[in-house]
Motif scaffolding. Structure first.
Motif, PDB file in Angstrom:
ATOM      1  N   LEU A 100       0.833  -1.201   0.000  1.00 40.51           N
ATOM      2  CA  LEU A 100       0.000   0.000   0.000  1.00 40.51           C
ATOM      3  C   LEU A 100       0.871   1.256   0.000  1.00 40.51           C
ATOM      4  O   LEU A 100       0.597   2.213  -0.741  1.00 40.51           O
ATOM      5  CB  LEU A 100      -0.932  -0.006   1.217  1.00 40.51           C
ATOM      6  N   GLN A 101       1.904   1.282   0.836  1.00 41.65           N
ATOM      7  CA  GLN A 101       2.807   2.433   0.882  1.00 41.65           C
ATOM      8  C   GLN A 101       3.391   2.732  -0.502  1.00 41.65           C
ATOM      9  O   GLN A 101       3.515   3.895  -0.897  1.00 41.65           O
ATOM     10  CB  GLN A 101       3.944   2.167   1.870  1.00 41.65           C
ATOM     11  N   ARG A 128       2.135   1.993  -3.496  1.00 43.63           N
ATOM     12  CA  ARG A 128       1.115   2.556  -4.399  1.00 43.63           C
ATOM     13  C   ARG A 128       0.793   4.001  -4.016  1.00 43.63           C
ATOM     14  O   ARG A 128       0.590   4.857  -4.897  1.00 43.63           O
ATOM     15  CB  ARG A 128      -0.154   1.699  -4.360  1.00 43.63           C
ATOM     16  N   VAL A 129       0.737   4.285  -2.712  1.00 44.58           N
ATOM     17  CA  VAL A 129       0.476   5.647  -2.251  1.00 44.58           C
ATOM     18  C   VAL A 129       1.563   6.594  -2.760  1.00 44.58           C
ATOM     19  O   VAL A 129       1.275   7.706  -3.226  1.00 44.58           O
ATOM     20  CB  VAL A 129       0.379   5.697  -0.710  1.00 44.58           C
ATOM     21  N   ARG A 140       1.076   7.284  -6.442  1.00 44.24           N
ATOM     22  CA  ARG A 140      -0.011   8.240  -6.675  1.00 44.24           C
ATOM     23  C   ARG A 140       0.418   9.662  -6.318  1.00 44.24           C
ATOM     24  O   ARG A 140       0.046  10.628  -6.998  1.00 44.24           O
ATOM     25  CB  ARG A 140      -1.259   7.829  -5.882  1.00 44.24           C
ATOM     26  N   GLU A 141       1.220   9.786  -5.248  1.00 39.61           N
ATOM     27  CA  GLU A 141       1.708  11.111  -4.854  1.00 39.61           C
ATOM     28  C   GLU A 141       2.645  11.696  -5.921  1.00 39.61           C
ATOM     29  O   GLU A 141       2.572  12.882  -6.241  1.00 39.61           O
ATOM     30  CB  GLU A 141       2.446  11.016  -3.514  1.00 39.61           C
ATOM     31  N   GLY A 191       0.872   2.931  -8.983  1.00 38.29           N
ATOM     32  CA  GLY A 191       0.319   4.194  -8.521  1.00 38.29           C
ATOM     33  C   GLY A 191       0.519   5.328  -9.515  1.00 38.29           C
ATOM     34  O   GLY A 191      -0.333   6.199  -9.652  1.00 38.29           O
ATOM     35  N   THR A 221       9.446   3.910   2.260  1.00 38.37           N
ATOM     36  CA  THR A 221       9.115   4.707   1.067  1.00 38.37           C
ATOM     37  C   THR A 221       9.493   6.173   1.234  1.00 38.37           C
ATOM     38  O   THR A 221       9.018   7.022   0.493  1.00 38.37           O
ATOM     39  CB  THR A 221       7.641   4.582   0.613  1.00 38.37           C
ATOM     40  N   HIS A 238       3.925  11.883   2.092  1.00 38.51           N
ATOM     41  CA  HIS A 238       2.862  11.054   1.509  1.00 38.51           C
ATOM     42  C   HIS A 238       2.318  10.026   2.500  1.00 38.51           C
ATOM     43  O   HIS A 238       1.263   9.437   2.255  1.00 38.51           O
ATOM     44  CB  HIS A 238       3.377  10.345   0.249  1.00 38.51           C
ATOM     45  N   VAL A 239       3.027   9.798   3.617  1.00 40.07           N
ATOM     46  CA  VAL A 239       2.543   8.829   4.608  1.00 40.07           C
ATOM     47  C   VAL A 239       2.314   9.433   5.984  1.00 40.07           C
ATOM     48  O   VAL A 239       1.656   8.813   6.831  1.00 40.07           O
ATOM     49  CB  VAL A 239       3.499   7.614   4.740  1.00 40.07           C
ATOM     50  N   ASP A 258      -1.145   9.704   7.924  1.00 46.36           N
ATOM     51  CA  ASP A 258      -1.832   8.509   8.431  1.00 46.36           C
ATOM     52  C   ASP A 258      -0.829   7.700   9.242  1.00 46.36           C
ATOM     53  O   ASP A 258       0.097   7.119   8.682  1.00 46.36           O
ATOM     54  CB  ASP A 258      -2.378   7.692   7.255  1.00 46.36           C
ATOM     55  N   LEU A 301       0.356   4.332   8.123  1.00 51.59           N
ATOM     56  CA  LEU A 301       1.226   4.255   6.955  1.00 51.59           C
ATOM     57  C   LEU A 301       2.682   4.567   7.275  1.00 51.59           C
ATOM     58  O   LEU A 301       3.569   4.263   6.487  1.00 51.59           O
ATOM     59  CB  LEU A 301       0.747   5.234   5.867  1.00 51.59           C
TER      60      LEU A 301
END
Length: 229
Positions: free
Chosen positions: A28-29, A31-32, A35-36, A65, A196, A218-219, A222, A225
């Motif tokens: 998930l990290q 892909r995040v 996207r960022e 992402g 990441t 980007h993390v 949250d 994350l």
């Protein structure tokens, strides 16, 4: 290349049989982050990754992402040092995973206990007094990363962007080489590396210069994350 981004891999599977596989959170990290990067219109011309599984899976997640077809090259110079070997030389009991897990389980905080052993083991490794006991000495590791950093600078278009997926050890060492000209800052930089986290490098007339280290906006929004191992 003109701009380089050094990305630490997503969370690996600490405590599992195959540490090298990303955890669900690590996927998930990745892909995040992709996207960022897309949101910020950062479009790498080339991705270079180490040859470890966690590097490959992180690169795949970033590409997913980004929603962008990016060529990928493998350079083992960006592989992490064999931290398990370094720990085992320092503490032979840990050559048995079963005994290591049992020993750590006796503490109230196994991850913190392992971190303490890890820091003592790496301090011995970088000290220089026992180089012959290691499959890869710290000077050899430094030389390997320095070579990978130089190769990165030569890849991609002259004014293009290269993204490297690696580990905390090589990225912290690369940052130390750019900031201090040697490995003296490695321990401090490696200790705070986020999964990441992104380190930005500018390739100018004077060579490679560190622009930012371990950015992780980007993390950080949250807490789930935001991980360090």
């Amino acid at each position: 290349m003109r701009i380089g981004y050094l990305v630490r891999h997503g969370q690996a599977s600490f405590g599992k049989k195959d540490y090298d596989a990303l955890s669900d959170l690590g996927h998930l990290q990745s892909r995040v982050l992709g996207r960022e990067l897309a949101y910020r219109e950062i479009r790498p011309d080339l991705i270079i990754r180490g040859e470890l599984r966690r590097h490959r899976e992180t690169a795949e997640g970033i590409i997913e992402g980004l929603e962008l077809d990016v060529p990928v090259e493998v350079d083992p110079g960006w592989d992490e040092f064999d931290f398990q070997h370094v720990v085992e030389v320092f503490k032979p009991l840990y050559r048995s995973r079963t005994l290591m897990v049992a020993d750590l389980a006796r503490t109230r905080h196994p991850k913190a206990a392992f971190q303490a052993v890890f820091e003592d083991a790496t301090a011995r490794w970088i000290g220089g007094g026992f180089d012959g006991e290691y499959a890869e000495s710290f000077p050899a590791f430094t030389s390997r990363v320095e070579g990978a950093l130089g190769r990165m600078a030569e890849r991609g278009p002259d004014k293009g962007t290269v993204l490297v997926v690696s580990s905390g050890g090589p990225i912290g060492l690369a940052a130390s080489l750019m900031l201090a000209g040697d490995a003296s800052l490695w321990g401090s930089l490696n200790r705070v590396a986020v999964n990441t986290g992104v380190t930005k490098v500018i390739n100018g007339r004077s060579g490679l210069n560190l622009s930012s280290y371990n950015s992780h906006t980007h993390v950080e929004h949250d807490r789930e994350l935001l991980t360090y191992r």
